[in-house]
Enzyme design. Sequence first.
Site, PDB file in Angstrom:
ATOM      1  N   LYS A  39      -3.841  -3.455  -2.808  1.00 16.19           N
ATOM      2  CA  LYS A  39      -4.190  -2.141  -2.256  1.00 16.19           C
ATOM      3  C   LYS A  39      -4.295  -1.113  -3.382  1.00 16.19           C
ATOM      4  O   LYS A  39      -3.809  -1.368  -4.495  1.00 16.19           O
ATOM      5  CB  LYS A  39      -3.120  -1.725  -1.234  1.00 16.19           C
ATOM      6  CG  LYS A  39      -1.715  -1.615  -1.797  1.00 16.19           C
ATOM      7  CD  LYS A  39      -0.686  -1.468  -0.670  1.00 16.19           C
ATOM      8  CE  LYS A  39       0.728  -1.384  -1.204  1.00 16.19           C
ATOM      9  NZ  LYS A  39       1.734  -1.438  -0.137  1.00 16.19           N
ATOM     10  N   ARG A 138       8.178   2.578  10.243  1.00 19.68           N
ATOM     11  CA  ARG A 138       6.861   3.048   9.821  1.00 19.68           C
ATOM     12  C   ARG A 138       5.866   2.566  10.867  1.00 19.68           C
ATOM     13  O   ARG A 138       5.756   3.171  11.915  1.00 19.68           O
ATOM     14  CB  ARG A 138       6.586   2.526   8.394  1.00 19.68           C
ATOM     15  CG  ARG A 138       5.368   3.140   7.751  1.00 19.68           C
ATOM     16  CD  ARG A 138       5.280   2.810   6.255  1.00 19.68           C
ATOM     17  NE  ARG A 138       5.047   1.399   5.969  1.00 19.68           N
ATOM     18  CZ  ARG A 138       4.885   0.909   4.727  1.00 19.68           C
ATOM     19  NH1 ARG A 138       4.948   1.714   3.676  1.00 19.68           N
ATOM     20  NH2 ARG A 138       4.671  -0.381   4.535  1.00 19.68           N
ATOM     21  N   HIS A 168       8.469  -5.560   7.087  1.00 20.02           N
ATOM     22  CA  HIS A 168       8.481  -5.022   5.719  1.00 20.02           C
ATOM     23  C   HIS A 168       9.873  -4.487   5.385  1.00 20.02           C
ATOM     24  O   HIS A 168      10.464  -3.766   6.183  1.00 20.02           O
ATOM     25  CB  HIS A 168       7.430  -3.906   5.608  1.00 20.02           C
ATOM     26  CG  HIS A 168       7.220  -3.405   4.218  1.00 20.02           C
ATOM     27  ND1 HIS A 168       7.016  -4.238   3.150  1.00 20.02           N
ATOM     28  CD2 HIS A 168       7.167  -2.144   3.711  1.00 20.02           C
ATOM     29  CE1 HIS A 168       6.847  -3.511   2.042  1.00 20.02           C
ATOM     30  NE2 HIS A 168       6.939  -2.241   2.356  1.00 20.02           N
ATOM     31  N   ARG A 225       4.540 -11.475   0.020  1.00 21.80           N
ATOM     32  CA  ARG A 225       3.528 -10.485  -0.396  1.00 21.80           C
ATOM     33  C   ARG A 225       3.940  -9.874  -1.739  1.00 21.80           C
ATOM     34  O   ARG A 225       4.845  -9.056  -1.801  1.00 21.80           O
ATOM     35  CB  ARG A 225       3.402  -9.385   0.658  1.00 21.80           C
ATOM     36  CG  ARG A 225       3.097  -9.919   2.059  1.00 21.80           C
ATOM     37  CD  ARG A 225       2.876  -8.795   3.060  1.00 21.80           C
ATOM     38  NE  ARG A 225       3.990  -7.897   3.185  1.00 21.80           N
ATOM     39  CZ  ARG A 225       4.994  -8.038   4.056  1.00 21.80           C
ATOM     40  NH1 ARG A 225       5.009  -9.044   4.910  1.00 21.80           N
ATOM     41  NH2 ARG A 225       5.974  -7.149   4.095  1.00 21.80           N
ATOM     42  N   TYR A 270      -1.231  25.806 -23.368  1.00 25.06           N
ATOM     43  CA  TYR A 270      -1.128  26.836 -22.322  1.00 25.06           C
ATOM     44  C   TYR A 270       0.299  27.350 -22.196  1.00 25.06           C
ATOM     45  O   TYR A 270       1.249  26.565 -22.224  1.00 25.06           O
ATOM     46  CB  TYR A 270      -1.542  26.260 -20.970  1.00 25.06           C
ATOM     47  CG  TYR A 270      -3.019  25.986 -20.841  1.00 25.06           C
ATOM     48  CD1 TYR A 270      -3.958  27.015 -20.990  1.00 25.06           C
ATOM     49  CD2 TYR A 270      -3.474  24.704 -20.548  1.00 25.06           C
ATOM     50  CE1 TYR A 270      -5.312  26.746 -20.847  1.00 25.06           C
ATOM     51  CE2 TYR A 270      -4.827  24.441 -20.409  1.00 25.06           C
ATOM     52  CZ  TYR A 270      -5.751  25.467 -20.568  1.00 25.06           C
ATOM     53  OH  TYR A 270      -7.085  25.215 -20.437  1.00 25.06           O
ATOM     54  N   CYS A 317      -2.692  19.368 -20.919  1.00 22.61           N
ATOM     55  CA  CYS A 317      -3.820  20.035 -20.264  1.00 22.61           C
ATOM     56  C   CYS A 317      -4.523  19.039 -19.342  1.00 22.61           C
ATOM     57  O   CYS A 317      -4.138  17.879 -19.249  1.00 22.61           O
ATOM     58  CB  CYS A 317      -4.808  20.538 -21.306  1.00 22.61           C
ATOM     59  SG  CYS A 317      -4.060  21.473 -22.639  1.00 22.61           S
ATOM     60  N   ASP A 319      -7.434  17.668 -19.745  1.00 18.86           N
ATOM     61  CA  ASP A 319      -8.179  16.617 -20.434  1.00 18.86           C
ATOM     62  C   ASP A 319      -7.698  16.329 -21.855  1.00 18.86           C
ATOM     63  O   ASP A 319      -8.295  15.505 -22.544  1.00 18.86           O
ATOM     64  CB  ASP A 319      -9.658  17.010 -20.529  1.00 18.86           C
ATOM     65  CG  ASP A 319     -10.137  17.682 -19.261  1.00 18.86           C
ATOM     66  OD1 ASP A 319     -10.109  17.010 -18.219  1.00 18.86           O
ATOM     67  OD2 ASP A 319     -10.489  18.888 -19.307  1.00 18.86           O
TER      68      ASP A 319
END
Length: 381
Positions: A39, A138, A168, A225, A270, A317, A319
């Site tokens: 997933k 759940r 689970h 799993r 920053y 930052c 990027d």
Amino acid sequence: MTDGTQRVRAEIDLGAVLFNMESMHRHIDEGTKMIAVIKANGYGHGAARIASELDQLDYVWGYAAATFEEAREIRQAGSSKPVLILGHCFPYCYEELADLAIRPAVFRKDSLAQLSRAAQAKGSRIPIHIAVDTGMTRIGIRPDEAGLAFVRDCLAVPGIEVEGIFTHFARADEWDREATKDQIRLFTDFTGRIREELGYEIPLKHCSNSAGIIAYPEANMDLVRAGITLYGLWPSDEVDRDIIPLKPVMSLKSHIVYIKDVPAGCRVSYGGTYETKEETRIATVPVGYADGYPRSLSGKGYVLVRGKKAPILGRICMDQCMIDVSGIPEAREDDEVTLIGRDQGQVITMEELGDLSGRFNYELACDISERVPRIYVRNFD
Ligand SMILES: *Cc1c(COP(=O)(O)O)cnc(C)c1O
């Protein structure tokens, strides 16, 4: 390297994926098969590629996804093994499920009726796995009278094949074993009642996640799993790391784009939260929080350059970020930077970054963004 992976790349070691799978398989019962949980794009590692790597293994029964779209992507990648959707499946995709042999987790009466209609409309059968709630609260039916009546309905409606039933674990990654033992007992008692009172043995019973695979051999059943361990990461620090050897699969690498020497009293990034105390050699790394490198590592994290630690200075930052290479005079522009993974004798693990950033290793892996190209390698065979 001129292919757009210089700025940043996630290296995914397919050799390590196979190693981890084999390592778990050696540890479980002979008759137990495995579901590879891929997933969230294989916890950020690339679902389609991981599936095509594992498809060759006979003991891999199939794959698990969280959504219909993820399940379809695995099917479209060419695997013919079963794909199970672990969460609620919305009705818009029921007819396509029938075509693609994707197994939904079922626990709602209305879904059961709609799935049955979709299967009949297609003239086929939809295999389902019934979700049972034994302690996670759940999804899933409760293992009680009403739950048993639901299973009876599943067995009776046309077009539906009850292939599996699962639960689970909520706390299998903790030292204390009581809660998990209770869950195993509730699940085993419930499947026992199905056998005795409904006269049906559901072919595929499963409950273990990665922590269960490591610590609860009695919960192996027909399938287990494997999620986080497939990627060489640990479910928590309370899990015994000596039982199953694992190798981390993902490394995150970049290159220095700029180096400059600045005097004492120079504020960095920053907010100017970091101020140099002496003359400092600062390197700029073109990776930021939009790549999934957590902003909460600002002023706390470090990277590796030429096998040495370089601390992050000031805020990360979107990027870019800045690091202190004063202690690495041999560092040069275009040198490789390791944000996650190994560089010579040093290693930065996803777990360590999780601790430093106040986040969770699962979350870090999933958050490495789409902007980061995944490069598949085989460093380990
Ligand atoms: C995510 C998930 C898993 C895998 O869990 P790991 O801790 O990553 O092994 C297994 N089963 C279900 C139902 C899940 O949602």
